[in-house]
Design an enzyme around this catalytic site. Structure first.
Site, PDB file in Angstrom:
ATOM      1  N   LYS A  52       1.283  -0.867   0.188  1.00 37.13           N
ATOM      2  CA  LYS A  52       0.314   0.246  -0.169  1.00 37.13           C
ATOM      3  C   LYS A  52       0.910   1.138   0.109  1.00 37.13           C
ATOM      4  O   LYS A  52       0.876   1.505  -0.375  1.00 37.13           O
ATOM      5  CB  LYS A  52      -0.649   0.203   0.997  1.00 37.13           C
ATOM      6  CG  LYS A  52      -2.377  -1.368   0.985  1.00 37.13           C
ATOM      7  CD  LYS A  52      -2.611  -1.072   2.553  1.00 37.13           C
ATOM      8  CE  LYS A  52      -3.614  -2.809   1.932  1.00 37.13           C
ATOM      9  NZ  LYS A  52      -4.100  -2.677   3.774  1.00 37.13           N
ATOM     10  N   GLN A  96      -3.676  -2.360  10.145  1.00 39.29           N
ATOM     11  CA  GLN A  96      -3.681  -3.208   9.312  1.00 39.29           C
ATOM     12  C   GLN A  96      -4.459  -4.449   9.973  1.00 39.29           C
ATOM     13  O   GLN A  96      -3.765  -4.084  11.437  1.00 39.29           O
ATOM     14  CB  GLN A  96      -2.163  -3.380   9.199  1.00 39.29           C
ATOM     15  CG  GLN A  96      -2.278  -4.628   8.272  1.00 39.29           C
ATOM     16  CD  GLN A  96      -3.019  -4.728   6.749  1.00 39.29           C
ATOM     17  OE1 GLN A  96      -3.405  -3.431   6.236  1.00 39.29           O
ATOM     18  NE2 GLN A  96      -3.615  -6.240   6.368  1.00 39.29           N
ATOM     19  N   ASP A 119     -10.443   1.972   5.071  1.00 40.25           N
ATOM     20  CA  ASP A 119     -10.827   0.984   4.642  1.00 40.25           C
ATOM     21  C   ASP A 119     -12.903   0.091   4.411  1.00 40.25           C
ATOM     22  O   ASP A 119     -12.591  -1.108   3.857  1.00 40.25           O
ATOM     23  CB  ASP A 119     -10.499  -0.259   5.723  1.00 40.25           C
ATOM     24  CG  ASP A 119      -9.305  -0.748   5.104  1.00 40.25           C
ATOM     25  OD1 ASP A 119      -9.099  -1.028   4.064  1.00 40.25           O
ATOM     26  OD2 ASP A 119      -8.009  -1.080   6.194  1.00 40.25           O
TER      27      ASP A 119
END
Length: 286
Positions: A52, A96, A119
């Protein structure tokens, strides 16, 4: 059989994003800024975050990586999130997953401001998704929509079967595919580990989206000839021939299933790359 090529499509999307970022900068505006928090040393998580950050650099996004020890307290992690929430220089925040067992994931997700939740996991964003309102979509379902759209898969009227009911992929995917939009307008069946005779539902699918987290779970006798198959799974299995000592496989037995399909995603090179595109498009939007 034709491939739904995530590598190809993600490359095209990245080029478009680059143009949009350059346009922002010509207007005297700063580029999008994504902040990522990585807790611990989980190898897969480290690889995902690195990918990312690398994509941010390629797109000329600004990125910040905050690395925390495995034993970090939940309260300290929440303090870091709050600081990012309050920063006018940070547009998107991701933490994460998975997190260590002593940290409550729902507390962490709910701590991120919905407008910075790139997200798409925050209950506000998921609620807006369910209501059909504008929101930051979960990155993996968003990436799948972009892939289906690029290849002009005619989803209207299809029977879409989704394997897996997670809040990250399966449940939002089922909602999105049932919407009166494109891609969408499917009749949707959501299956999971407690579904009786799951294989029979799979055989009825015109569009099968596998996100059940079991390597090679979908076999050839579970797929209708001509079906479109989207494999969300990313599973690590041992491999003596690989320099890393492992190889990535999906939830679909690709070699056996592919000859029966009209379209299918590979693993790697499919949904994983599209997930990052969804994340980057969310960051730009944020």
């Amino acid at each position: 059989m034709q491939l739904l090529d995530g590598k190809l499509v993600s490359g095209i999307i990245k080029e478009t994003l680059q143009v949009e970022v350059e346009a922002l900068q010509r207007q005297g505006l700063r580029p999008p800024h994504l902040a990522a928090i990585l807790v611990g040393e989980h190898p897969a998580s480290k690889a995902y975050v690195a990918s990312k950050i690398k994509t941010c650099e390629y797109l000329q996004f600004k990125s910040t990586l905050i690395r925390l020890n495995e034993d970090v307290s939940e309260s300290y992690l929440l303090e870091q999130i709050q600081a990012l929430n309050e920063s006018d220089e940070v547009d998107g925040i991701l933490v994460q997953l998975p997190l260590p067992a002593h940290i409550r994931e729902h507390r962490v997700i709910e701590a991120i401001r919905p407008e910075k939740d790139v997200d798409g996991f925050h209950p506000v964003n998921q609620g807006r998704l369910l209501a059909g309102l504008p929101s930051l979509l979960p990155a993996t379902p968003y990436g799948i929509l972009l892939l289906l759209e690029h290849y002009q898969i005619p989803t209207a009227g299809m029977h879409c079967v989704v394997l897996g009911r997670s809040n990250i992929v399966g449940t939002p995917m089922s909602v999105l595919m049932s919407r009166n939009t494109y891609p969408g307008n499917c009749t949707v069946t959501l299956c999971h580990s407690k579904t009786n005779d799951l294989a029979s539902y799979c055989r009825e699918a015109d569009l099968l989206i596998a996100a059940i987290g079991k390597a090679g779970f979908v076999k050839a006798d579970m797929v209708k000839p001509g079906a479109v198959v989207v494999d969300v799974g990313i599973n690590r299995g041992p491999s003596a021939s690989s320099p890393q000592g492992y190889r990535l496989t999906g939830d679909v037995d690709f070699d056996a299933v592919a000859p029966k399909c009209s379209w299918i995603t590979p693993v790697p090179g499919g949904v994983g790359l599209m997930t990052i595109c969804g994340l980057m498009k969310n960051t730009l939007k944020a």
